[in-house]
Structure formats: structure tokens, C-alpha cells
Design a protein around this motif. Structure first.
Motif, PDB file in Angstrom:
ATOM      1  N   LEU A  18      -4.700 -11.716  -1.935  1.00 51.10           N
ATOM      2  CA  LEU A  18      -4.932 -11.585  -3.630  1.00 51.10           C
ATOM      3  C   LEU A  18      -3.985 -12.579  -4.431  1.00 51.10           C
ATOM      4  O   LEU A  18      -4.130 -12.870  -5.623  1.00 51.10           O
ATOM      5  CB  LEU A  18      -4.841  -9.946  -4.006  1.00 51.10           C
ATOM      6  CG  LEU A  18      -5.722  -9.357  -3.355  1.00 51.10           C
ATOM      7  CD1 LEU A  18      -5.317  -7.837  -3.575  1.00 51.10           C
ATOM      8  CD2 LEU A  18      -7.218  -9.623  -3.856  1.00 51.10           C
ATOM      9  N   LEU A  19      -2.741 -12.904  -3.826  1.00 45.12           N
ATOM     10  CA  LEU A  19      -1.885 -13.718  -4.459  1.00 45.12           C
ATOM     11  C   LEU A  19      -2.428 -14.988  -4.533  1.00 45.12           C
ATOM     12  O   LEU A  19      -1.630 -15.926  -5.281  1.00 45.12           O
ATOM     13  CB  LEU A  19      -0.553 -13.673  -3.720  1.00 45.12           C
ATOM     14  CG  LEU A  19       0.131 -12.279  -3.935  1.00 45.12           C
ATOM     15  CD1 LEU A  19       1.680 -12.377  -3.203  1.00 45.12           C
ATOM     16  CD2 LEU A  19       0.608 -11.790  -5.528  1.00 45.12           C
ATOM     17  N   PHE A  24      -1.922 -20.166  -7.479  1.00 47.67           N
ATOM     18  CA  PHE A  24      -2.527 -21.575  -7.839  1.00 47.67           C
ATOM     19  C   PHE A  24      -2.509 -21.708  -9.316  1.00 47.67           C
ATOM     20  O   PHE A  24      -2.308 -22.941  -9.625  1.00 47.67           O
ATOM     21  CB  PHE A  24      -4.199 -21.232  -7.346  1.00 47.67           C
ATOM     22  CG  PHE A  24      -4.685 -22.915  -6.888  1.00 47.67           C
ATOM     23  CD1 PHE A  24      -5.362 -23.559  -7.877  1.00 47.67           C
ATOM     24  CD2 PHE A  24      -4.403 -23.417  -5.714  1.00 47.67           C
ATOM     25  CE1 PHE A  24      -5.851 -24.948  -7.511  1.00 47.67           C
ATOM     26  CE2 PHE A  24      -4.660 -24.788  -5.414  1.00 47.67           C
ATOM     27  CZ  PHE A  24      -5.398 -25.497  -6.421  1.00 47.67           C
ATOM     28  N   VAL A  25      -2.805 -20.626 -10.145  1.00 45.57           N
ATOM     29  CA  VAL A  25      -2.638 -20.848 -11.624  1.00 45.57           C
ATOM     30  C   VAL A  25      -1.481 -21.065 -12.063  1.00 45.57           C
ATOM     31  O   VAL A  25      -1.080 -21.924 -12.816  1.00 45.57           O
ATOM     32  CB  VAL A  25      -3.402 -19.582 -12.303  1.00 45.57           C
ATOM     33  CG1 VAL A  25      -2.901 -19.423 -13.588  1.00 45.57           C
ATOM     34  CG2 VAL A  25      -4.617 -19.387 -12.020  1.00 45.57           C
ATOM     35  N   LEU A  26      -0.398 -20.497 -11.446  1.00 41.05           N
ATOM     36  CA  LEU A  26       0.909 -20.515 -11.965  1.00 41.05           C
ATOM     37  C   LEU A  26       1.462 -22.047 -11.521  1.00 41.05           C
ATOM     38  O   LEU A  26       2.209 -22.748 -12.421  1.00 41.05           O
ATOM     39  CB  LEU A  26       1.813 -19.541 -11.055  1.00 41.05           C
ATOM     40  CG  LEU A  26       1.792 -18.154 -11.640  1.00 41.05           C
ATOM     41  CD1 LEU A  26       2.726 -17.370 -10.798  1.00 41.05           C
ATOM     42  CD2 LEU A  26       2.381 -18.090 -12.922  1.00 41.05           C
ATOM     43  N   LEU A  27       1.167 -22.376 -10.449  1.00 44.93           N
ATOM     44  CA  LEU A  27       1.432 -23.867 -10.113  1.00 44.93           C
ATOM     45  C   LEU A  27       0.803 -24.733 -10.876  1.00 44.93           C
ATOM     46  O   LEU A  27       1.583 -25.888 -11.410  1.00 44.93           O
ATOM     47  CB  LEU A  27       1.044 -24.040  -8.561  1.00 44.93           C
ATOM     48  CG  LEU A  27       1.643 -25.235  -8.014  1.00 44.93           C
ATOM     49  CD1 LEU A  27       3.163 -25.107  -7.869  1.00 44.93           C
ATOM     50  CD2 LEU A  27       0.835 -25.330  -6.549  1.00 44.93           C
ATOM     51  N   LEU A  28      -0.417 -24.686 -10.965  1.00 46.63           N
ATOM     52  CA  LEU A  28      -1.024 -25.804 -11.969  1.00 46.63           C
ATOM     53  C   LEU A  28      -0.906 -25.639 -13.371  1.00 46.63           C
ATOM     54  O   LEU A  28      -0.928 -26.761 -14.190  1.00 46.63           O
ATOM     55  CB  LEU A  28      -2.614 -25.613 -11.878  1.00 46.63           C
ATOM     56  CG  LEU A  28      -3.110 -25.862 -10.410  1.00 46.63           C
ATOM     57  CD1 LEU A  28      -4.492 -25.989 -10.177  1.00 46.63           C
ATOM     58  CD2 LEU A  28      -2.559 -27.453  -9.905  1.00 46.63           C
ATOM     59  N   THR A  29      -0.215 -24.506 -14.090  1.00 46.66           N
ATOM     60  CA  THR A  29       0.138 -24.544 -15.285  1.00 46.66           C
ATOM     61  C   THR A  29       1.559 -24.816 -15.501  1.00 46.66           C
ATOM     62  O   THR A  29       2.059 -24.797 -16.616  1.00 46.66           O
ATOM     63  CB  THR A  29      -0.170 -23.235 -15.864  1.00 46.66           C
ATOM     64  OG1 THR A  29       0.249 -22.071 -15.217  1.00 46.66           O
ATOM     65  CG2 THR A  29      -1.680 -22.775 -15.947  1.00 46.66           C
ATOM     66  N   GLY A  30       2.083 -25.374 -14.610  1.00 52.12           N
ATOM     67  CA  GLY A  30       3.664 -25.817 -14.543  1.00 52.12           C
ATOM     68  C   GLY A  30       4.660 -24.607 -14.471  1.00 52.12           C
ATOM     69  O   GLY A  30       6.024 -25.001 -14.709  1.00 52.12           O
ATOM     70  N   LEU A  36       7.471 -20.222  -7.135  1.00 52.64           N
ATOM     71  CA  LEU A  36       8.080 -20.381  -5.871  1.00 52.64           C
ATOM     72  C   LEU A  36       8.430 -18.800  -5.511  1.00 52.64           C
ATOM     73  O   LEU A  36       8.270 -18.449  -4.312  1.00 52.64           O
ATOM     74  CB  LEU A  36       9.440 -20.809  -6.448  1.00 52.64           C
ATOM     75  CG  LEU A  36      10.465 -20.821  -5.337  1.00 52.64           C
ATOM     76  CD1 LEU A  36      10.483 -21.544  -4.213  1.00 52.64           C
ATOM     77  CD2 LEU A  36      11.848 -21.334  -6.048  1.00 52.64           C
ATOM     78  N   LEU A  37       8.416 -17.977  -6.545  1.00 51.11           N
ATOM     79  CA  LEU A  37       8.602 -16.478  -6.169  1.00 51.11           C
ATOM     80  C   LEU A  37       7.434 -16.015  -5.412  1.00 51.11           C
ATOM     81  O   LEU A  37       7.542 -15.236  -4.301  1.00 51.11           O
ATOM     82  CB  LEU A  37       8.846 -15.710  -7.427  1.00 51.11           C
ATOM     83  CG  LEU A  37       8.900 -14.350  -7.136  1.00 51.11           C
ATOM     84  CD1 LEU A  37      10.353 -13.846  -6.267  1.00 51.11           C
ATOM     85  CD2 LEU A  37       9.070 -13.684  -8.533  1.00 51.11           C
ATOM     86  N   LEU A  38       6.167 -16.342  -5.844  1.00 52.43           N
ATOM     87  CA  LEU A  38       4.802 -15.846  -4.865  1.00 52.43           C
ATOM     88  C   LEU A  38       4.761 -16.531  -3.874  1.00 52.43           C
ATOM     89  O   LEU A  38       4.498 -15.817  -2.776  1.00 52.43           O
ATOM     90  CB  LEU A  38       3.721 -16.063  -5.820  1.00 52.43           C
ATOM     91  CG  LEU A  38       3.454 -15.363  -6.961  1.00 52.43           C
ATOM     92  CD1 LEU A  38       1.910 -15.723  -7.471  1.00 52.43           C
ATOM     93  CD2 LEU A  38       3.583 -13.892  -6.836  1.00 52.43           C
ATOM     94  N   ILE A  39       5.178 -17.670  -3.606  1.00 52.83           N
ATOM     95  CA  ILE A  39       5.210 -18.033  -2.113  1.00 52.83           C
ATOM     96  C   ILE A  39       6.429 -17.546  -1.103  1.00 52.83           C
ATOM     97  O   ILE A  39       5.897 -17.334   0.057  1.00 52.83           O
ATOM     98  CB  ILE A  39       5.164 -19.798  -2.180  1.00 52.83           C
ATOM     99  CG1 ILE A  39       4.747 -20.225  -1.049  1.00 52.83           C
ATOM    100  CG2 ILE A  39       6.690 -20.299  -2.287  1.00 52.83           C
ATOM    101  CD1 ILE A  39       4.622 -21.684  -1.025  1.00 52.83           C
ATOM    102  N   LEU A  82       0.240 -28.163  -3.964  1.00 54.34           N
ATOM    103  CA  LEU A  82       1.398 -28.820  -4.134  1.00 54.34           C
ATOM    104  C   LEU A  82       1.188 -30.267  -4.087  1.00 54.34           C
ATOM    105  O   LEU A  82       1.843 -31.387  -4.659  1.00 54.34           O
ATOM    106  CB  LEU A  82       2.288 -28.474  -2.930  1.00 54.34           C
ATOM    107  CG  LEU A  82       2.977 -27.046  -2.845  1.00 54.34           C
ATOM    108  CD1 LEU A  82       3.814 -26.917  -1.656  1.00 54.34           C
ATOM    109  CD2 LEU A  82       3.939 -26.810  -4.141  1.00 54.34           C
ATOM    110  N   GLY A  83      -0.035 -30.675  -3.399  1.00 47.84           N
ATOM    111  CA  GLY A  83      -0.497 -32.138  -3.497  1.00 47.84           C
ATOM    112  C   GLY A  83      -0.969 -32.529  -4.922  1.00 47.84           C
ATOM    113  O   GLY A  83      -0.591 -33.719  -5.533  1.00 47.84           O
TER     114      GLY A  83
END
Length: 197
Positions: A18-19, A24-30, A36-39, A82-83
């Protein structure tokens, strides 16, 4: 081997699944810090669900499918994210995805021979852990550039080692699958009728 569905390890694996879209949304929105916390949370739950399953007799058939599926999907989505934001080079991503593609092919071949999924190999778990460690460390360097001097060499050292173990486990799976199929073909007809049931 339990057939239970609701166990602590299975719930933790479901949480990891579910995470994935949230990360993905957090990463792509900067929002690299929150990503980092979620990963990091995902990496911790991966360790905890395995520990609980082994030490509290909560290994289940569902868990044997759900845990590696959650690992691979999280790794794949994280690698892709990350890519896209330039933290990882695409060649590194391709090497990991190619190994997962190999396991998918092996799974299809084994299923066609009426075998279930292979048990998770300790080399694969070690490789997965190393890769799960690599991604937050490299993301740390991107989110907080002041840490890059230590985060980048540590992250890449773990990443290269993780890829090596990941592929070592993949080769071990392939050899095991080939041995199982060879033994099945060499078994008498009466015995082979029951193999893999």
C-alpha cells in the motif's frame, strides 16, 4: 506450513504494498524527505515480517507469495522512481529488473510442470536487504546534499554487493528449477503423477 491469512507478517507485507503508490507520488512531486521516510519504513517492515514469521511460527503459504511480491514491487517502483528523478542510472535499474524477469520466467516454467514457487533463498534475502539499504542511502544524498560525501560511497558499495547477491540467488534458483524439472522427467510415470501436488 500454515494456511492462515491474517498474520502480523502478512499485514506488514500488505502495508508495504500500500505504501508503493504513496512513495511514488511523494518522490515525483519532489518531497524527497518524506519519500525517504517511507522507503525506510518499508525496509524496516521487510526485516520485521521475516523475523516475526520465523520466530513466532507465523510462516504461511500466503506469506511465501506476498513477502517476495511486496519486496519486488517496492524495489521495482522505487528503482523506477529514482531513475526518473535522476538518483539512479538506468543501467543499474536494468540489471536488477533483468534478474526479476528471470524469476518470472522460472515461475512460469515451474508452474507448467505443476510445481509451486521456490522457497526464498537466503542469498536472495541478503541481496534484497542490500538493495533496500542502497536506495534510501542514495535518496538521502539527493534529499540532503551535505550527506553526499559519505552517503554516496556507502550506498553504491551496498548497491553493487546487493546486485551481486541478487544475481547469485537468481542463478541458484535457475539451477534448482532445472534440477527439479530434470528429476521429474527422469521419475517413473507413477511417481511423476504426484510430483508438485
Amino acid at each position: 506450513m500454515s494456511t492462515r491469512i491474517v498474520t502480523i507478517p502478512n499485514i506488514l507485507s500488505l502495508i508495504r504494498l500500500l505504501l508503493i503508490p504513496v512513495f511514488f507520488v511523494l518522490l515525483l512531486t519532489g518531497h524527497l524527505g518524506w519519500a525517504l521516510l517511507l522507503i525506510a519504513v518499508s525496509a524496516v517492515t521487510d526485516f520485521v515480517d521475516g523475523y516475526v514469521a520465523r520466530h513466532f511460527n507465523q510462516v504461511t503459504r500466503l506469506g511465501q507469495l506476498l513477502d517476495p511480491a511486496a519486496d519486488r514491487l517496492f524495489i521495482l517502483s522505487t528503482l523506477l522512481g529514482l531513475g526518473l528523478v535522476g538518483v539512479l542510472p538506468w543501467w543499474f535499474i536494468a540489471v536488477i529488473v533483468a534478474r526479476d524477469a528471470l524469476l518470472i520466467v522460472l515461475g512460469i516454467v515451474l508452474a507448467n510442470h505443476r510445481f509451486g514457487p521456490l522457497p526464498v533463498h537466503h542469498l536472495g534475502k541478503m541481496g534484497t536487504f542490500a538493495i533496500l539499504f542502497t536506495m534510501p542511502v542514495l535518496l538521502l544524498a539527493a534529499a540532503f546534499p551535505d550527506t553526499a560525501w559519505i552517503a554516496l560511497p556507502v550506498g553504491w558499495a551496498a548497491g553493487i554487493w546487493g546486485v551481486f547477491l541478487y544475481w547469485w540467488a537468481g542463478v541458484a534458483y535457475a539451477l534448482q528449477a532445472a534440477r527439479m524439472i530434470r528429476d521429474l522427467r527422469g521419475a517413473p510415470a507413477s511417481a511423476s503423477d504426484t510430483v508438485g501436488r
